[in-house]
Design a protein around this motif. Sequence first.
Motif, PDB file in Angstrom:
ATOM      1  N   GLU A  27       0.879  -1.101   0.031  1.00  0.00           N
ATOM      2  CA  GLU A  27      -0.042   0.018   0.064  1.00  0.00           C
ATOM      3  C   GLU A  27       0.815   1.273   0.058  1.00  0.00           C
ATOM      4  N   THR A  28       2.093   1.218   0.800  1.00  0.00           N
ATOM      5  CA  THR A  28       2.676   2.385   0.824  1.00  0.00           C
ATOM      6  C   THR A  28       3.423   2.796  -0.445  1.00  0.00           C
ATOM      7  N   MET A  29       3.977   1.511  -1.193  1.00  0.00           N
ATOM      8  CA  MET A  29       4.601   1.580  -2.509  1.00  0.00           C
ATOM      9  C   MET A  29       3.482   2.067  -3.668  1.00  0.00           C
ATOM     10  N   GLU A  30       2.496   1.675  -3.637  1.00  0.00           N
ATOM     11  CA  GLU A  30       1.482   1.844  -4.573  1.00  0.00           C
ATOM     12  C   GLU A  30       1.234   3.529  -4.501  1.00  0.00           C
ATOM     13  N   THR A  89       1.846  22.500  16.696  1.00  0.00           N
ATOM     14  CA  THR A  89       2.398  23.814  17.027  1.00  0.00           C
ATOM     15  C   THR A  89       3.821  23.896  16.544  1.00  0.00           C
ATOM     16  N   ALA A  90       4.599  24.898  16.458  1.00  0.00           N
ATOM     17  CA  ALA A  90       5.949  25.082  15.852  1.00  0.00           C
ATOM     18  C   ALA A  90       6.959  24.230  16.551  1.00  0.00           C
ATOM     19  N   SER A  91       6.813  23.935  17.797  1.00  0.00           N
ATOM     20  CA  SER A  91       7.742  22.855  18.587  1.00  0.00           C
ATOM     21  C   SER A  91       7.412  21.587  18.294  1.00  0.00           C
ATOM     22  N   ASP A  92       6.266  21.029  17.882  1.00  0.00           N
ATOM     23  CA  ASP A  92       6.125  19.723  17.385  1.00  0.00           C
ATOM     24  C   ASP A  92       6.739  19.214  16.168  1.00  0.00           C
ATOM     25  N   LEU A  93       7.287  18.056  16.355  1.00  0.00           N
ATOM     26  CA  LEU A  93       8.024  17.428  14.913  1.00  0.00           C
ATOM     27  C   LEU A  93       7.026  16.666  14.312  1.00  0.00           C
ATOM     28  N   PRO A  94       7.100  17.065  12.980  1.00  0.00           N
ATOM     29  CA  PRO A  94       6.232  16.301  11.976  1.00  0.00           C
ATOM     30  C   PRO A  94       6.198  14.743  12.005  1.00  0.00           C
ATOM     31  N   THR A  95       5.416  13.909  11.847  1.00  0.00           N
ATOM     32  CA  THR A  95       5.276  12.423  11.860  1.00  0.00           C
ATOM     33  C   THR A  95       4.622  11.965  10.722  1.00  0.00           C
ATOM     34  N   GLY A  96       4.980  10.707  10.540  1.00  0.00           N
ATOM     35  CA  GLY A  96       4.515  10.064   9.328  1.00  0.00           C
ATOM     36  C   GLY A  96       5.074   8.687   9.131  1.00  0.00           C
ATOM     37  N   ALA A  97       4.818   8.125   8.053  1.00  0.00           N
ATOM     38  CA  ALA A  97       5.374   6.849   7.493  1.00  0.00           C
ATOM     39  C   ALA A  97       7.024   7.103   7.083  1.00  0.00           C
ATOM     40  N   ASN A 129      12.612  -2.280  -0.758  1.00  0.00           N
ATOM     41  CA  ASN A 129      12.374  -3.083   0.351  1.00  0.00           C
ATOM     42  C   ASN A 129      11.798  -2.131   1.443  1.00  0.00           C
ATOM     43  N   PHE A 130      10.506  -1.859   1.128  1.00  0.00           N
ATOM     44  CA  PHE A 130       9.804  -1.146   2.278  1.00  0.00           C
ATOM     45  C   PHE A 130       9.139  -2.057   3.518  1.00  0.00           C
ATOM     46  N   ARG A 131       9.684  -3.165   3.576  1.00  0.00           N
ATOM     47  CA  ARG A 131       9.015  -4.045   4.658  1.00  0.00           C
ATOM     48  C   ARG A 131       9.278  -3.441   6.176  1.00  0.00           C
ATOM     49  N   LEU A 132      10.416  -2.568   6.227  1.00  0.00           N
ATOM     50  CA  LEU A 132      10.369  -1.913   7.717  1.00  0.00           C
ATOM     51  C   LEU A 132       9.899  -0.564   7.639  1.00  0.00           C
ATOM     52  N   ARG A 133       8.966  -0.370   6.852  1.00  0.00           N
ATOM     53  CA  ARG A 133       7.904   0.857   6.807  1.00  0.00           C
ATOM     54  C   ARG A 133       7.463   1.006   8.017  1.00  0.00           C
TER      55      ARG A 133
END
Length: 261
Positions: free
Chosen positions: A67-70, A139-147, A169-173
């Motif tokens: 799903e990530t690669m797609e 907020t400005a002090s928050d670190l952006p997150t995601g995959a 090799n996206f298995r460790l996503r």
Amino acid sequence: MAVFTELSDEDRQSITVAYGFTSLSSVIGIADGDCETTYLFRAQQGEFIVTLFENGAEPLDLERAFETMEELYQKGVPCPKPLRTVEGHATCRAAGRLVAVVSFVPGSSCTIAGAAKCRSLGRVMAQIHAVLERKVKRTASDLPTGAVHGALAPENVFFLGEEVSGVINFRLRHDDVLVSEVADVLVGWAGEPNGELNRERARSLLQGYEEVRSLSGAEKEALPGLIMSSTSRRFASQKERTSLPEVAVVAYRSVTPEITG
């Protein structure tokens, strides 16, 4: 210990049928590994990498990777196109193994990348993060997150000339703060034996990254500490681990304004 699973004629036929390949012209084993066996299938539809997982792979994990690669492939990020079976599944089974198939990616990996390759890698890493970043109010002090990819090591990045041709090799996503992967890539691709970052390679990586996605002030502030942590993990399993505190401090101090801009 390296493993390699031989495919019988019946196994090849079952994979061919599962994915709807026609006119299969050749099947070539291309690598031995500890956890997987890889083949290159040539069919009328093109060239494909067929991976047989020896252990540790679960259908749900591969579904998430697919799903990530797609999503990335559809957004133009250089990565293999994942192939689903004619029934829409991410995997099938052959030779008693879990099987996944992706399109062939041209190019080759390299152990030492110069400034141009690092800049291209930085851009591609930022493309991945920009597509997969979790869009939430912060907020400005928050670190952006995601995959994040989770394993942007040299063996998982292919180049044609100076440009990244594909990330595999996206298995460790997994989900994380995005800048943590920036730190890991800086250490892995620009780290020197003494822990210091090579200024030219590190600067090129970050320049390429920020051509696509700008690091926030909070991310730049967090980067030295994350570099220190990543360096510690890198050196912890090596014989020189007795000098780990000194190496980690060198890494921390090497993240200068000249590098981060």
